[in-house]
Design a protein around this motif. Structure first.
Motif, PDB file in Angstrom:
ATOM      1  N   ARG A 223      -8.329  25.940  89.777  1.00 21.16           N
ATOM      2  CA  ARG A 223      -9.521  26.766  89.621  1.00 21.16           C
ATOM      3  C   ARG A 223      -9.273  27.897  88.633  1.00 21.16           C
ATOM      4  O   ARG A 223     -10.122  28.209  87.794  1.00 21.16           O
ATOM      5  CB  ARG A 223      -9.923  27.339  90.986  1.00 21.16           C
ATOM      6  CG  ARG A 223     -11.189  28.134  90.950  1.00 21.16           C
ATOM      7  CD  ARG A 223     -11.568  28.565  92.384  1.00 21.16           C
ATOM      8  NE  ARG A 223     -12.778  29.325  92.367  1.00 21.16           N
ATOM      9  CZ  ARG A 223     -12.831  30.656  92.328  1.00 21.16           C
ATOM     10  NH1 ARG A 223     -11.716  31.354  92.306  1.00 21.16           N
ATOM     11  NH2 ARG A 223     -13.984  31.289  92.316  1.00 21.16           N
ATOM     12  N   HIS A 224      -8.098  28.523  88.723  1.00 20.80           N
ATOM     13  CA  HIS A 224      -7.753  29.596  87.787  1.00 20.80           C
ATOM     14  C   HIS A 224      -7.708  29.077  86.350  1.00 20.80           C
ATOM     15  O   HIS A 224      -8.222  29.719  85.432  1.00 20.80           O
ATOM     16  CB  HIS A 224      -6.398  30.189  88.185  1.00 20.80           C
ATOM     17  CG  HIS A 224      -5.902  31.253  87.268  1.00 20.80           C
ATOM     18  ND1 HIS A 224      -6.469  32.496  87.205  1.00 20.80           N
ATOM     19  CD2 HIS A 224      -4.897  31.248  86.353  1.00 20.80           C
ATOM     20  CE1 HIS A 224      -5.829  33.219  86.292  1.00 20.80           C
ATOM     21  NE2 HIS A 224      -4.871  32.480  85.763  1.00 20.80           N
ATOM     22  N   ARG A 225      -7.114  27.901  86.163  1.00 21.01           N
ATOM     23  CA  ARG A 225      -7.030  27.324  84.817  1.00 21.01           C
ATOM     24  C   ARG A 225      -8.411  26.975  84.262  1.00 21.01           C
ATOM     25  O   ARG A 225      -8.701  27.232  83.090  1.00 21.01           O
ATOM     26  CB  ARG A 225      -6.140  26.082  84.855  1.00 21.01           C
ATOM     27  CG  ARG A 225      -5.671  25.663  83.480  1.00 21.01           C
ATOM     28  CD  ARG A 225      -4.539  24.695  83.585  1.00 21.01           C
ATOM     29  NE  ARG A 225      -5.075  23.341  83.511  1.00 21.01           N
ATOM     30  CZ  ARG A 225      -4.399  22.267  83.791  1.00 21.01           C
ATOM     31  NH1 ARG A 225      -3.164  22.353  84.202  1.00 21.01           N
ATOM     32  NH2 ARG A 225      -4.948  21.078  83.686  1.00 21.01           N
TER      33      ARG A 225
ATOM     34  N   LYS B 134     -11.196  28.386  85.105  1.00 15.33           N
ATOM     35  CA  LYS B 134     -11.889  29.652  84.850  1.00 15.33           C
ATOM     36  C   LYS B 134     -11.464  30.231  83.504  1.00 15.33           C
ATOM     37  O   LYS B 134     -12.301  30.720  82.733  1.00 15.33           O
ATOM     38  CB  LYS B 134     -11.563  30.623  85.987  1.00 15.33           C
ATOM     39  CG  LYS B 134     -12.475  31.798  86.091  1.00 15.33           C
ATOM     40  CD  LYS B 134     -12.131  32.578  87.356  1.00 15.33           C
ATOM     41  CE  LYS B 134     -13.029  33.762  87.525  1.00 15.33           C
ATOM     42  NZ  LYS B 134     -12.678  34.552  88.708  1.00 15.33           N
ATOM     43  N   LYS B 135     -10.180  30.155  83.208  1.00 11.37           N
ATOM     44  CA  LYS B 135      -9.688  30.637  81.910  1.00 11.37           C
ATOM     45  C   LYS B 135     -10.276  29.820  80.760  1.00 11.37           C
ATOM     46  O   LYS B 135     -10.641  30.364  79.721  1.00 11.37           O
ATOM     47  CB  LYS B 135      -8.152  30.564  81.860  1.00 11.37           C
ATOM     48  CG  LYS B 135      -7.470  31.567  82.728  1.00 11.37           C
ATOM     49  CD  LYS B 135      -7.650  32.947  82.167  1.00 11.37           C
ATOM     50  CE  LYS B 135      -6.895  33.960  82.986  1.00 11.37           C
ATOM     51  NZ  LYS B 135      -7.106  35.309  82.512  1.00 11.37           N
ATOM     52  N   ARG B 136     -10.375  28.495  80.928  1.00 10.83           N
ATOM     53  CA  ARG B 136     -10.974  27.657  79.889  1.00 10.83           C
ATOM     54  C   ARG B 136     -12.436  28.001  79.665  1.00 10.83           C
ATOM     55  O   ARG B 136     -12.908  28.031  78.543  1.00 10.83           O
ATOM     56  CB  ARG B 136     -10.858  26.180  80.265  1.00 10.83           C
ATOM     57  CG  ARG B 136      -9.537  25.579  79.972  1.00 10.83           C
ATOM     58  CD  ARG B 136      -9.609  24.079  80.169  1.00 10.83           C
ATOM     59  NE  ARG B 136      -8.312  23.466  80.058  1.00 10.83           N
ATOM     60  CZ  ARG B 136      -8.064  22.201  80.301  1.00 10.83           C
ATOM     61  NH1 ARG B 136      -9.047  21.412  80.689  1.00 10.83           N
ATOM     62  NH2 ARG B 136      -6.866  21.712  80.173  1.00 10.83           N
TER      63      ARG B 136
ATOM     64  N   GLU C 150     -13.877  30.878  80.247  1.00 13.16           N
ATOM     65  CA  GLU C 150     -13.943  32.178  79.571  1.00 13.16           C
ATOM     66  C   GLU C 150     -13.637  32.027  78.087  1.00 13.16           C
ATOM     67  O   GLU C 150     -14.301  32.636  77.241  1.00 13.16           O
ATOM     68  CB  GLU C 150     -12.963  33.157  80.212  1.00 13.16           C
ATOM     69  CG  GLU C 150     -13.394  33.639  81.577  1.00 13.16           C
ATOM     70  CD  GLU C 150     -12.327  34.497  82.250  1.00 13.16           C
ATOM     71  OE1 GLU C 150     -11.273  34.754  81.622  1.00 13.16           O
ATOM     72  OE2 GLU C 150     -12.557  34.900  83.395  1.00 13.16           O
ATOM     73  N   ALA C 151     -12.643  31.218  77.742  1.00 10.74           N
ATOM     74  CA  ALA C 151     -12.311  31.004  76.332  1.00 10.74           C
ATOM     75  C   ALA C 151     -13.455  30.298  75.611  1.00 10.74           C
ATOM     76  O   ALA C 151     -13.777  30.636  74.462  1.00 10.74           O
ATOM     77  CB  ALA C 151     -11.028  30.187  76.219  1.00 10.74           C
TER      78      ALA C 151
ATOM     79  N   ARG D 158     -16.674  30.446  76.401  1.00 10.14           N
ATOM     80  CA  ARG D 158     -17.760  31.426  76.228  1.00 10.14           C
ATOM     81  C   ARG D 158     -17.432  32.411  75.127  1.00 10.14           C
ATOM     82  O   ARG D 158     -18.306  32.803  74.360  1.00 10.14           O
ATOM     83  CB  ARG D 158     -18.000  32.170  77.538  1.00 10.14           C
ATOM     84  CG  ARG D 158     -18.903  31.418  78.468  1.00 10.14           C
ATOM     85  CD  ARG D 158     -19.348  32.299  79.632  1.00 10.14           C
ATOM     86  NE  ARG D 158     -19.143  31.558  80.863  1.00 10.14           N
ATOM     87  CZ  ARG D 158     -18.227  31.818  81.767  1.00 10.14           C
ATOM     88  NH1 ARG D 158     -17.416  32.829  81.624  1.00 10.14           N
ATOM     89  NH2 ARG D 158     -18.111  31.068  82.836  1.00 10.14           N
TER      90      ARG D 158
END
Length: 115
Positions: free
Chosen positions: A67-69, A71-73, A75-76, A78
């Motif tokens: 989930r963290h990974r 979420k980072k993708r 954000e990148a 966006r």
């Protein structure tokens, strides 16, 4: 009885019964084989269940990292596709990637007459 013994179907049935009786395994060995088979099957079911639970717990433990990974993708993604705040449309269009279909080419345009 002599009529039955002369009948070909009756003789074939008797031969079939005799072959089936000879092919049948001894009763002592089949009980042990049956017990061993059930024990082996039960042990395999237990091992399979334990393996399934193990992989289920591992999957659940990995979910927060996944989930963290993701979420980072997101954000990148966006951040790469975000438009800058403020400014006019010409600056926004030139700031975007040149492969976007929404980009307008600037220049002088003349409308041709209908002749």
């Amino acid at each position: 009885m002599t009529n039955r013994q002369q009948n070909a179907a009756w003789q074939a049935a008797q031969q079939w019964r005799e072959r089936a009786r000879q092919a049948r395994p001894s009763q002592g060995a089949s009980g042990l084989k049956l017990l061993a088979t059930w024990l082996l099957f039960g042990a395999m079911m237990i091992v399979g269940t334990l393996l399934g639970l193990f992989f289920l717990i591992i999957g659940w433990a990995m979910l927060p990292f996944l989930r963290h990974r993701m979420k980072k993708r997101a954000e990148a993604f966006r951040a790469d596709h975000a438009r800058p705040a403020g400014g006019n449309g010409a600056q926004d269009a030139s700031a975007q990637d040149t492969t976007h279909a929404s980009q307008v080419l600037e220049g002088d345009y003349h409308v041709k007459s209908g002749d």
